[in-house]
Design an enzyme around this catalytic site. Structure first.
Site, PDB file in Angstrom:
ATOM      1  N   ASP A 206      -3.441   5.495   5.051  1.00 25.00           N
ATOM      2  CA  ASP A 206      -3.783   6.018   3.732  1.00 25.00           C
ATOM      3  C   ASP A 206      -4.739   5.065   3.004  1.00 25.00           C
ATOM      4  OD1 ASP A 206      -3.031   8.110   1.741  1.00 25.00           O
ATOM      5  OD2 ASP A 206      -2.390   6.367   0.575  1.00 25.00           O
ATOM      6  N   GLU A 249      -0.437  -4.127  21.812  1.00 24.13           N
ATOM      7  CA  GLU A 249       0.721  -4.758  22.465  1.00 24.13           C
ATOM      8  C   GLU A 249       1.619  -3.717  23.131  1.00 24.13           C
ATOM      9  OE1 GLU A 249       2.997  -6.581  19.340  1.00 24.13           O
ATOM     10  OE2 GLU A 249       1.402  -8.024  18.897  1.00 24.13           O
TER      11      GLU A 249
HETATM   12  C1  GLC Z   1      -4.491   9.467  -0.097  1.00 22.96           C
HETATM   13  C2  GLC Z   1      -3.581  10.642   0.151  1.00 22.96           C
HETATM   14  C3  GLC Z   1      -3.289  11.296  -1.163  1.00 22.96           C
HETATM   15  C4  GLC Z   1      -2.613  10.294  -2.066  1.00 22.96           C
HETATM   16  C5  GLC Z   1      -3.446   9.031  -2.202  1.00 22.96           C
HETATM   17  C6  GLC Z   1      -2.656   7.907  -2.808  1.00 22.96           C
HETATM   18  O1  GLC Z   1      -5.731   9.842  -0.544  1.00 22.96           O
HETATM   19  O2  GLC Z   1      -4.148  11.496   1.089  1.00 22.96           O
HETATM   20  O3  GLC Z   1      -2.519  12.443  -1.025  1.00 22.96           O
HETATM   21  O4  GLC Z   1      -2.409  10.858  -3.325  1.00 22.96           O
HETATM   22  O5  GLC Z   1      -3.889   8.566  -0.962  1.00 22.96           O
HETATM   23  O6  GLC Z   1      -1.711   7.430  -1.901  1.00 22.96           O
END
Ligand code: GLC
Length: 516
Positions: A206, A249
């Site tokens: 993310d 790993e």
């Molecule tokens: C990313 C995710 C989104 C979330 C953001 C904060 O963009 O896809 O859904 O709100 O990160 O974590």
């Protein structure tokens, strides 16, 4: 050893867990719900699934606010449910990727709670981005340390009682970690191992371009890319080099795909250097309008910069692509026709494709959700000015003729439209002309050609607002224009996204032609 690693040309299906299938009956999708629908995904013909966060979370941002990185929220099940899901997925030949959220934790994470209790300058505060206020004349307390704004709207800083401020690029309940802190790094390497030990095949990372902020946190102009002090700082790549060593790993091929929003394909390419991530999402097509010129530019720029790219049309953060493509069109069915055409075109390209749950059912964006049902923090933070992302997160319709359409035994956390009976998976599976049947055929056709096509493509001359390209014996033709175009010479039409008589390609249609 596989000829090419699995991720290289994988079709990955994104499961937004809250909205996929609910086994417990609380109206929220869960891991047992996902498990019960794995045969559907195997039949659809995808290679892998990516699960959005299911970790313990106060759900201030649908689970992207993680309070414990090594467990399952009771809302979604248990670690035993997770293990059973991995085992079943693998038994069906499906790989499984989990979402890792390293840019920020939840404000309910024990580390952040401790940071709030600890004094300024303490070890506990150092794991996050606490700063003293910037001086502001006339106001004794000072103001935000810099001008950064939250991606969700409003300032990116929140003040704590002792006068310091902490950074949150997203909601205030999502404090940003300090990735220059070695303990944060050790913790995440360990979290990766925790899930790798449980058998996951990879991670979706993310906000992968956000972890390191420029030293001194200088003021910024809006925008993504390497020129910003917030995004894509050079040191972020050290983190992925370390993560790659962790992944390597493990036996088999464990892969990582970064969520990288950037304005430059060259910047994107940096994340997938041989000792870093395997893939990064390529959002360029998703940001392009329905236009042959725009698509060609996206394809050219991507393939020059990234040899084995990803292609994405929709995900849980954007308006569903049939709705995007339909905007401004007088023909109400154009959006879906274009959506299917873009999907088939994307499948013809070298690299890997990511689908978002429900696109195989041709689901539109739900625009008229009642305001009180909306849960995306973007809606509340913009005081309703921005609708946010709930419209693409409406729970899936599986069967039956009325809500919750087989989503689960207890309703659905966002209301489903009353007119979705014709869109259920059950109804569409029985109809060879449905979007679901088309997606299944398209994925099966791609699979049948797998290994027979080169990893390169070449443009052919095309008339009007059409694109023709070849990949070995395959010719892919896309018509974004308003008039039919004559097909190039070929032996047979192997699949098309709409009617195609073998002579002409109608508007809003893609076809795959074979030359033997
Ligand atoms: C990313 C995710 C989104 C979330 C953001 C904060 O963009 O896809 O859904 O709100 O990160 O974590």
């Amino acid at each position: 050893m596989e000829r090419t690693p699995w991720w290289h040309d994988a079709v990955v299906y994104e499961i937004y867990v809250r909205s996929f299938a609910d086994a417990s009956g609380d109206g929220v999708g869960d891991l047992p719900g996902v498990r019960s629908r794995l045969p559907y995904l195997a039949e659809l013909g995808v290679d892998a699934i990516w699960l959005t966060p299911f970790y313990p979370s106060p759900m201030a941002d649908g689970g992207y606010d993680v309070a414990d990185y090594r467990d399952v929220d009771p809302l979604f099940g248990s670690l035993a449910d997770f293990d059973a899901l991995v085992a079943d997925a693998h038994a069906l030949g499906l790989r499984l990727m989990v979402d890792i959220v390293p840019n920020h934790s939840s404000s309910a994470h024990p580390w952040f709670r401790k940071a709030l209790e600890a004094p300024r300058g303490s070890r506990e505060r150092d794991r996050y981005m606490f700063r003293d206020p910037a001086p502001s004349p006339g106001d004794s307390g000072g103001r935000e340390p810099n001008n950064w704004v939250s991606v969700f709207g409003g300032p990116a800083w929140t003040r704590v009682p002792d006068g310091q401020w902490y950074l949150h690029l997203f909601a205030p309940q999502q404090p940003d970690f300090n990735w220059r802190d070695p303990e944060v790094r050790r913790e995440f390497a360990d979290i990766l191992r925790f899930w790798l030990d449980r058998g996951v095949d990879g991670f979706r990372i993310d906000v992968a371009m956000g972890l390191i902020k420029a030293e001194g946190l200088p003021d910024t102009e809006p925008g993504f890319g390497a020129k910003s002090p917030i995004w894509s700082q050079p040191e972020v790549h050290d983190i992925y080099r370390e993560w790659r060593r962790v992944l390597d790993e493990y036996p088999g091929v464990r892969a990582a795909v970064g969520e990288v929003w950037t304005d430059s394909p060259e910047d994107l390419a940096l994340y997938v250097r041989p000792d870093e991530l395997h893939q990064s999402f390529n959002f360029a097509w998703l940001e392009a309008p329905w236009s042959a010129t725009a698509f060609r530019k996206v394809i050219d720029e991507t393939l020059i910069a990234v040899p084995a790219p990803t292609w994405v049309l929709s995900n849980h953060d954007v308006v569903r692509h049939p709705t995007r493509y339909g905007e401004g069109s007088l023909d109400p069915s154009a959006g879906l026709a274009r959506g299917c055409a873009a999907f088939l075109a994307m499948l013809a390209l070298p690299g890997s494709a990511y689908l978002y749950q429900g696109e195989e059912l041709g689901l539109p964006e739900v625009k008229d959700l009642p305001p009180e049902s909306r849960q995306d923090p973007i809606f509340a933070r913009s005081k309703g000015e921005l609708l946010g992302r709930d419209g693409c997160r409406v729970p899936l319709p599986w069967s039956g003729t009325a809500p919750p359409y087989g989503f689960g035994p207890g309703g659905s956390w966002l209301p489903q439209p009353a007119d979705w009976a014709g869109l259920t998976a059950e109804r569409q599976a029985a109809d060879p002309s449905s979007t679901l049947s088309f997606y299944r055929r398209a994925l099966a056709t791609r699979r049948a050609l797998r290994g027979t096509l080169p990893d390169t493509m070449a443009w052919l001359e095309a008339p009007g607002d059409a694109l023709f390209f070849t990949r070995g014996k395959l010719i892919c033709v896309i018509n974004c224009g308003e008039e039919p175009v004559r097909l190039p010479p070929h032996d047979r039409v192997v699949i098309s996204s709409g009617p195609c008589d073998g002579l002409e390609l109608p508007p809003d249609t893609t076809a795959w032609l074979l030359t033997e």
